[in-house]
Structure formats: structure tokens, C-alpha cells
Scaffold this motif. Structure first.
Motif, PDB file in Angstrom:
ATOM      1  N   PRO A   1      41.604  51.531  20.138  1.00 37.85           N
ATOM      2  CA  PRO A   1      41.675  52.924  20.987  1.00 37.85           C
ATOM      3  C   PRO A   1      40.703  53.288  21.345  1.00 37.85           C
ATOM      4  CG  PRO A   1      43.250  53.502  19.642  1.00 37.85           C
ATOM      5  CD  PRO A   1      42.520  52.217  18.623  1.00 37.85           C
TER       6      PRO A   1
ATOM      7  N   SER B   1      47.246  51.176  16.289  1.00 37.84           N
ATOM      8  CA  SER B   1      47.459  51.810  16.881  1.00 37.84           C
ATOM      9  C   SER B   1      48.029  53.432  16.394  1.00 37.84           C
ATOM     10  CB  SER B   1      48.765  50.977  17.183  1.00 37.84           C
ATOM     11  OG  SER B   1      49.498  50.889  16.251  1.00 37.84           O
TER      12      SER B   1
ATOM     13  N   GLU C   1      45.056  58.294  20.670  1.00 31.90           N
ATOM     14  CA  GLU C   1      45.115  58.313  21.535  1.00 31.90           C
ATOM     15  C   GLU C   1      45.359  56.585  22.066  1.00 31.90           C
ATOM     16  OE1 GLU C   1      42.991  59.458  24.617  1.00 31.90           O
ATOM     17  OE2 GLU C   1      43.503  60.781  22.786  1.00 31.90           O
ATOM     18  N   ALA C   2      45.842  55.761  21.525  1.00 30.45           N
ATOM     19  CA  ALA C   2      46.313  54.927  20.975  1.00 30.45           C
ATOM     20  C   ALA C   2      47.291  54.706  22.160  1.00 30.45           C
ATOM     21  CB  ALA C   2      47.265  54.280  20.201  1.00 30.45           C
ATOM     22  N   ASP C   3      48.003  55.698  22.840  1.00 28.10           N
ATOM     23  CA  ASP C   3      49.119  55.808  24.237  1.00 28.10           C
ATOM     24  C   ASP C   3      48.242  55.190  24.607  1.00 28.10           C
ATOM     25  OD1 ASP C   3      51.569  54.651  22.393  1.00 28.10           O
ATOM     26  OD2 ASP C   3      52.194  57.064  22.327  1.00 28.10           O
ATOM     27  N   HIS C   4      47.066  56.172  25.331  1.00 23.36           N
ATOM     28  CA  HIS C   4      46.481  56.377  26.553  1.00 23.36           C
ATOM     29  C   HIS C   4      45.871  54.984  26.687  1.00 23.36           C
ATOM     30  CE1 HIS C   4      43.837  58.387  29.573  1.00 23.36           C
ATOM     31  NE2 HIS C   4      43.224  58.282  28.579  1.00 23.36           N
TER      32      HIS C   4
ATOM     33  N   VAL D   1      47.018  52.053  26.009  1.00 19.76           N
ATOM     34  CA  VAL D   1      48.048  51.150  26.258  1.00 19.76           C
ATOM     35  C   VAL D   1      48.614  51.694  27.811  1.00 19.76           C
ATOM     36  CG1 VAL D   1      50.455  50.550  26.015  1.00 19.76           C
ATOM     37  CG2 VAL D   1      49.140  50.588  23.962  1.00 19.76           C
ATOM     38  N   ARG D   2      48.662  53.003  28.787  1.00 16.46           N
ATOM     39  CA  ARG D   2      48.821  53.617  29.507  1.00 16.46           C
ATOM     40  C   ARG D   2      47.644  52.578  30.294  1.00 16.46           C
ATOM     41  NH1 ARG D   2      50.748  57.674  27.380  1.00 16.46           N
ATOM     42  NH2 ARG D   2      48.745  59.226  28.453  1.00 16.46           N
TER      43      ARG D   2
ATOM     44  N   GLU E   1      47.999  48.907  31.316  1.00 16.07           N
ATOM     45  CA  GLU E   1      49.002  48.916  31.764  1.00 16.07           C
ATOM     46  C   GLU E   1      48.460  49.245  33.588  1.00 16.07           C
ATOM     47  OE1 GLU E   1      52.063  47.231  31.049  1.00 16.07           O
ATOM     48  OE2 GLU E   1      52.619  47.870  28.966  1.00 16.07           O
TER      49      GLU E   1
ATOM     50  N   LYS F   1      51.095  46.920  21.343  1.00 19.48           N
ATOM     51  CA  LYS F   1      50.354  47.818  20.021  1.00 19.48           C
ATOM     52  C   LYS F   1      50.640  47.549  18.429  1.00 19.48           C
ATOM     53  CE  LYS F   1      52.446  51.759  20.717  1.00 19.48           C
ATOM     54  NZ  LYS F   1      52.704  53.601  20.612  1.00 19.48           N
TER      55      LYS F   1
END
Lengths: 145, 326
Positions: free
Chosen positions: B179, B204, B208-211, B213-214, B217, B238
Motif C-alpha cells: 500500500p 494488506s 490504505e490497502a483497499d485503496h 487494490v482499487r 483494478e 491481498k
């Protein structure tokens, strides 16, 4: 600067000895002499070290010992001999009392570097005593016809 | 003076091939050393091995320094070992540009596989190679190939933006990121971000990990819109490699990528052609370099001085040296 070119070394600790500073310092000293260091860190058993020595095909093994684990250090030498790779010298560094030097060397430890040993002494020893597999002639059978 | 090969290691070509086929780690280990030393007389052996090889799944793992490549590889190997697969790992770390020495610290992260006869781990220094691998990596893979591993993993040095050699050696490339790696423009740049068949966001647990990933993507969606001919959509996974989280999921995606290649013979064929072409180019480069060196020797210092003094120039000197090659 690159006296150690072509030499590959394992630097490791054994068992619960977690004093990594010395081993990491020596690793960098060896790196700066042109040597390739496979750094195994702590929590290694003698079996793991010898396994790594086979797979990495190293020319010498350096063990940092600050935990009076001399039996395990000697076990590395014995396992190397049992695996027919006793030509790989094992050297030690760390706070090993001088009273132990005789028995360790008698058990096959090639050299011991106590606190205060110079970088030049360690590098010089390795350059002069590492297994010379890297400099050995090519077997005739593998020469191109 | 020690023997060139230990008593247990064979020395003739047929015996070496037999030993490798039988999975002899000592023969393999010594051969890789000799490849690293560029012993020219190994060529007949390597030719024989190459012609018999090419059947093993090769997975590449790449990413910046400290993202968790070696730790992730160790956990992946654990997943495969539980399935009974035999795995070889070739892990490259950088050489010093000053001394040529190296501290190879990948094996350190893979302790759990010590003394497991189903796992072979070899550390390799990059020795000045700039593409993320080592010059000896290609031939080392040829040797490992002959040992009938179920999977070979090749881990690059910690890379920056442009070290993409891994794509010429591995069928499936896993690109690790952490991230906080930068904004969407970083993700849209050319180079390393283009070569991932699978993207991993490691560490993960970071908020900020999900950000990240987005962002990945979105970059992947856009890339597929621009290249509708591409049939594989790289998944984003993740992981938390130190805890093994997400690693089984990643192993599943690696299987999926190989299954996709198997179902797309034309894609697979083009990939193999690309790899073969690159390997030939690589060898040609080494051979020319060797001939140049043996024919020309070291650059005469007075010629270098003439370039420094601008009485000559680098173009004239290079062309002159090339003309001296036989």
C-alpha cells in the motif's frame, strides 16, 4: 577491494543465539571484499546450515557464536564430513573464550576470530582458505569436443 | 587443492543428466556454480538439457525491495508442499557495484523449508545484470528444469520501474506491491506495472490497502479496454505474507493463470516464441561481448584520454573497436 571475488560464504548463527549485529557487520565486510554472502540469520540448526551449504555450494561457513553453543558448532563440522563435504572450512567469531580455542580447533573448527579481530584478518583468512572449487580446473569430460 | 567435484558429484555429461533427472541436489548446486563462473565448456551439457526440457511450470515473483517477495515465496512453497508438489526456488539478490560482493538474504525468509527434500533453494547474485535477474539465471533454470520439479519459482532482485527480464523466463509473473505505492498515474506508467499476470498487494493490514487494490483494478480495467485482444484479466490479491493470509488464494490464481494458458494455445505459443527469441538475443549479446573482449582486450587508456580531451569521441572509439573484431 575485491580480493574475495568468486568466493561464496554462509554467515549464520545457531539455535537460540539471537545476537545478529556481529554477523550482519561481518556480512557487510565480506560483501565489501567482493565475497558473496548467503546470510542465514538466527534459529538455524546444524542440519539446516549443512543443507544450505549443499544447495548454495558455498566455499566456507562462518558461524557467529555468542551463546556458548560449541557442541552445535562442532556438529556442523561433523555433518559436513558425514556428507563428504568436509573440505568446506568452518570458521567462528564471537565471544568465545580463549580457553575453548584448543578444543574447538581440535574438533575441526578451522579458525576462530575473537572480539577485536580486524576486517583484514577475517577477509585474508577466507581468501586464503576457502574451498577452491571456484578456481578448480574443468573436468576433461565436460570439455567441448 | 580440493577436487573440482565432490566424490559424489558426477563429471561426464550422461552421468550429470542422469543425476539431475534423479533429482540429485549436489550435482545441481555445483552445476549452477559452474554456470555462474561462465565455464564455456558447459555448453554441450546445457544444449542437451535445453533440448530435453521445457515442461516445468515457472512462476516469477517480482516487486520492489522489502515488499515481501521472499516471505511470500516461502508461504507459497508451503501451500504447494501441502499438496505434495516438489518446488525449486531461484532467488536473485543484487551485487555491489563497488566490490562485486553481495549479501544474499532471500534464503533467510525461507527457513521453514530447510531440510525438506522436496524443496531446493538457491540464492544467486545479480553480478551486474540490470534486468532484475542474473546472467546465469537462464541456464540455472535449464538445469532446474532437468530435475523434474513440479514448480520452479524465480524471484527477482528488488526492482524499480523497468526491470522486466522476469517476463522472458516465467510463464506466470506475480507482481508484488505494498500500500501507499503512489497514485493512479504511477499505476498507469509503462514498465513493471505492465508485466504482472497477477497483482499482489502485500502487507494488506495497512489501512490504505483497499485503496491500492482499487487503483490496480481500475488500471487493469482500462488496460483491457485498450487491449481487447487480451484474454486474461490479472486478478488483484491481498496478502499478509508474514501471517500466510491470502496465500492459498494467490496459489489458486496461479493455477488459474496456467489453466488459462493451457486453454489458449495460441497465447502460450506466442509467449514461448517470445521467450526463445529473447534467450537467443541474450546469448548473442554475451557471445559478442566475449569476442569483443577477447579480440580487443582492455580499452587503451590513451584512447579514453583522447575521448576525455574531445580529440576523439565515444562513437569513433566504439566503431573502431568493433572494426577490430574478427
Amino acid at each position: 577491494m575485491n580480493a574475495g571475488t568468486g568466493i561464496k560464504v554462509i554467515v549464520t548463527m545457531i539455535g537460540l543465539d539471537g545476537h545478529t549485529t556481529g554477523a550482519e557487520t561481518v556480512s557487510m565486510i565480506l560483501r565489501d571484499a567482493g565475497i558473496e554472502v548467503v546470510y542465514l540469520g538466527c534459529n538455524q540448526t546444524p542440519e539446516m546450515i549443512v543443507d544450505a551449504a549443499v544447495q548454495e555450494d558455498v566455499d566456507i561457513i562462518g558461524i557467529s557464536s555468542h551463546a556458548a553453543n560449541y557442541d552445535q558448532v562442532i556438529q556442523v563440522v561433523n555433518l559436513l564430513r558425514a556428507k563428504n563435504i568436509g573440505d568446506i572450512p568452518v570458521i567462528c567469531g564471537g565471544n568465545i573464550p580463549r580457553s575453548r580455542f584448543g578444543s574447538l580447533k581440535g574438533s575441526g573448527i578451522a579458525e576462530i576470530f575473537p572480539p577485536g579481530s580486524s576486517s583484514e584478518a577475517i577477509v585474508g583468512y577466507i581468501v586464503n582458505n576457502a574451498r577452491k572449487a571456484y578456481a578448480a580446473p574443468i573436468p576433461e569430460a565436460l570439455r567441448a569436443s | 587443492m580440493a577436487l573440482p567435484m565432490s566424490a559424489d558429484a558426477p563429471t561426464d555429461i550422461c552421468a550429470i543428466v542422469r543425476a539431475l533427472n534423479a533429482g540429485d541436489m549436489r550435482t545441481c548446486a555445483r552445476l549452477i556454480t559452474r554456470i555462474e563462473r561462465s565455464e564455456p565448456n558447459l555448453v554441450p551439457l546445457l544444449q542437451a538439457l535445453y533440448r530435453a526440457g521445457g515442461h516445468i511450470r515457472i512462476v516469477g515473483v517480482t516487486g520492489s525491495p522489502g515488499v515481501g517477495k521472499s516471505t511470500l515465496v516461502s508461504k507459497l512453497v508451503a501451500v504447494w508442499r501441502k499438496r505434495g508438489l516438489r518446488v525449486a526456488v531461484l532467488a536473485v539478490d543484487p551485487s555491489s557495484p563497488y566490490s562485486g560482493g553481495a549479501v544474499l538474504g532471500d534464503r533467510l525468509r525461507m527457513k521453514e523449508h530447510s531440510c525438506d527434500e522436496g524443496v531446493f533453494i538457491r540464492s544467486m547474485a545479480s553480478r551486474g545484470q540490470l534486468g532484475g535477474l542474473a546472467k546465469a539465471a537462464g541456464d540455472a533454470l535449464t538445469v532446474l528444469d532437468a530435475m523434474h520439479w513440479d514448480v520452479i519459482v524465480i524471484e527477482t532482485v528488488g526492482v524499480g520501474q523497468s526491470e522486466t527480464d522476469i517476463m522472458r523466463h516465467a510463464s506466470v509473473v506475480v507482481l508484488l506491491q505494498t500500500p501507499m505505492g503512489g497514485d493512479d498515474v504511477q499505476a498507469a506508467k509503462a514498465g513493471i506495472t505492465e508485466i504482472g499476470d497477477i497483482f499482489v498487494v502485500n502487507k494488506s493490514e495497512h489501512p490504505e490497502a483497499d485503496h491500492t487494490v482499487r487503483q490496480l483494478e481500475e488500471m487493469i480495467t482500462l488496460a483491457l479496454c485498450l487491449h481487447p485482444e487480451k484474454t486474461w484479466r490479472p486478478p488483484v490479491v491481498k496478502t499478509r505474507a508474514t501471517h500466510g493470509e491470502g496465500v492459498a488464494d494467490l496459489a489458486g490464481h496461479i493455477d488459474g493463470c496456467f489453466a488459462h494458458l493451457a486453454a489458449q494455445p495460441e497465447t502460450a505459443r506466442l509467449q514461448l516464441r517470445d521467450r526463445a527469441r529473447h534467450r537467443v538475443g541474450e546469448l548473442l549479446h554475451y557471445m559478442l561481448e566475449q569476442r569483443l573482449r577477447s579480440g580487443v582486450g582492455l580499452l587503451p587508456e590513451n584512447l579514453i584520454d583522447s575521448v576525455v580531451a574531445r580529440a576523439s569521441d565515444p562513437y569513433a572509439l566504439a566503431a573502431g573497436l568493433l572494426a577490430r573484431m574478427d
